[in-house]
Write a protein that holds these residues in place. Structure first.
Motif: not given
Length: 409
Positions: A243, A172, A224-225, A240, A176, A236, A232, A221
């Motif tokens: 996911t 991730l 996160a971007k 994760a 970014r 994060k 974030y 993805l």
């Protein structure tokens, strides 16, 4: 030959993504987070040689300075800031970690920069120590900050899944650190890397994942971007973990042999290799290595040369090239050469022993490239004796195997 199983290492993906985008700085990563950004080579031949030297000092500190890392009276590592030869310097115990140069200090002073680095090292050094060496009384005073694996938003991951949470969070982070055009170009590769990371965490040798794309991997993805930095950092590790759970369901993953060993959180060192003699020079005192097996490279890939050594000598020449190394080997460098690699080719380098993965890295390359990717032992100061293999892949496809041996007669 079956498809090589590969997975992303946090620091490797983060470090190599940054290197490929801009080569005017390098990040120093400790415990999974950046603690310093260097912008000059200083007395070293290149920024990445300086980065490698700092990484070596960090490894030394983690092994030798634990009494100064875990200080019960204060609850924070005992770091010193002082001037040496006119440069502000940061040390712990008897180990000098890093010095600040004027080129490093963008928009600030070297004194202010070294003080910020001190705070970063204080936060991250304890997190980089292997759990077996962390005192029972230690409690992370920064555990509620966004940089900690526990994070501000509880992720609820089991202890054995924490290395995997870090790896997925690293992918991730890599997303970014790309610009919008690069993100769209690299999205399929990062999506595949995430699938393989989750799949091989329980079954390192079971082959490729059953799917090559997944809308949940792709959407996380993109999320996160697009998140603002404070949000974030807050989410994060939770992202994760969620996911991981969703991908395990999507791939109908059975229970398996358990997670891969946690690796030391250090970035890859990509050392440019000079063209003379292919950039490889043996130690003049090294003996001829015993025959083990012939290296095998797959024809038709852009990976054209591979060799293994233990360090860099003068002019960045690779030292002790061969397939047999001493029992006290504390680092290995896998030399790679690509010819005509397409833009953003992903080269996977995996060190394997006794059917288990010891360490792995992903390197993004393009065109004609020479590099040396560094590996460190995970929890000790030297690699365990035995027979090993370097397994190589290009964009997820097998590219070759190089067997080698450490410390056996």
């Amino acid at each position: 030959m079956t498809r090589l199983t590969i997975a992303a290492c946090i620091a490797a993906i983060v470090a190599t993504a940054g290197m490929a985008i801009a080569q005017d700085y390098a990040n120093i990563v400790v415990g999974g987070d950046t603690v310093a950004r260097i912008r000059t080579a200083g007395p070293h031949g290149s920024i990445y040689q300086r980065q490698a030297r700092i990484d070596q000092r960090v490894v030394q500190a983690l092994a030798e300075e634990r009494p100064s890392i875990f200080v019960q009276e204060t609850g924070v590592p005992d770091l010193d800031v002082y001037q040496s030869e006119g440069r502000w310097t940061l040390s712990i115990g008897n180990t000098m970690l890093i010095q600040a140069y004027p080129e490093d200090a963008v928009g600030t002073t070297t004194r202010a920069l070294i003080e910020q680095w001190k705070l970063n090292f204080q936060r991250q050094l304890p997190r980089a120590v292997s759990p077996i060496h962390v005192p029972s009384w230690w409690q992370d005073p920064h555990a509620e900050e966004g940089g900690a694996v526990s994070g501000q938003r509880e992720h609820g991951a089991a202890t054995e899944d924490l290395p995997l949470v870090r790896e997925v969070a690293g992918i991730l982070q890599a997303a970014r650190e790309t610009n919008d055009d690069e993100f769209e170009e690299m999205l399929p590769a990062m999506e595949r890397a995430m699938l393989q990371t989750v799949w091989t965490s329980r079954h390192p040798n079971c082959g490729a994942p059953p799917i090559t794309e997944n809308i949940r991997a792709r959407s996380v993805l993109k999320r996160a971007k697009g998140l603002e930095e404070p949000n974030y950092r807050y989410e994060k590790y939770w992202l994760a973990k969620v996911t991981i759970d969703r991908l395990r369901d999507a791939m109908d993953m059975p229970e398996g042999v358990g997670p891969i060993p946690e690796e030391r959180d250090l970035p890859d060192f990509e050392a440019p290799i000079p063209p003379d003699d292919g950039g490889i020079a043996s130690d003049p005192e090294a003996t001829e290595p015993a025959a083990i097996a012939e290296p095998t490279l797959v024809r038709g890939t852009s990976l054209t040369q591979v060799a293994i050594g233990t360090g860099l000598g003068r002019d960045n020449a690779l030292l002790n090239v061969g397939q047999e190394f001493d029992a006290d080997t504390s680092q290995l460098m896998v030399y790679l050469q690509t010819d005509g690699a397409p833009q953003n080719t992903i080269v996977g380098v995996t060190i394997q022993k006794d059917d288990g993965i010891v360490a792995r890295r992903l390197v993004r390359v393009s065109g004609d490239r020479r590099m040396a990717v560094t590996f460190y032992p995970a929890r000790t100061t030297a690699f365990a004796p035995g027979d090993y293999e370097v397994r190589l892949s290009v964009n997820g496809e097998d590219a070759g195997i190089v067997p080698f041996r450490i410390g056996t007669e």
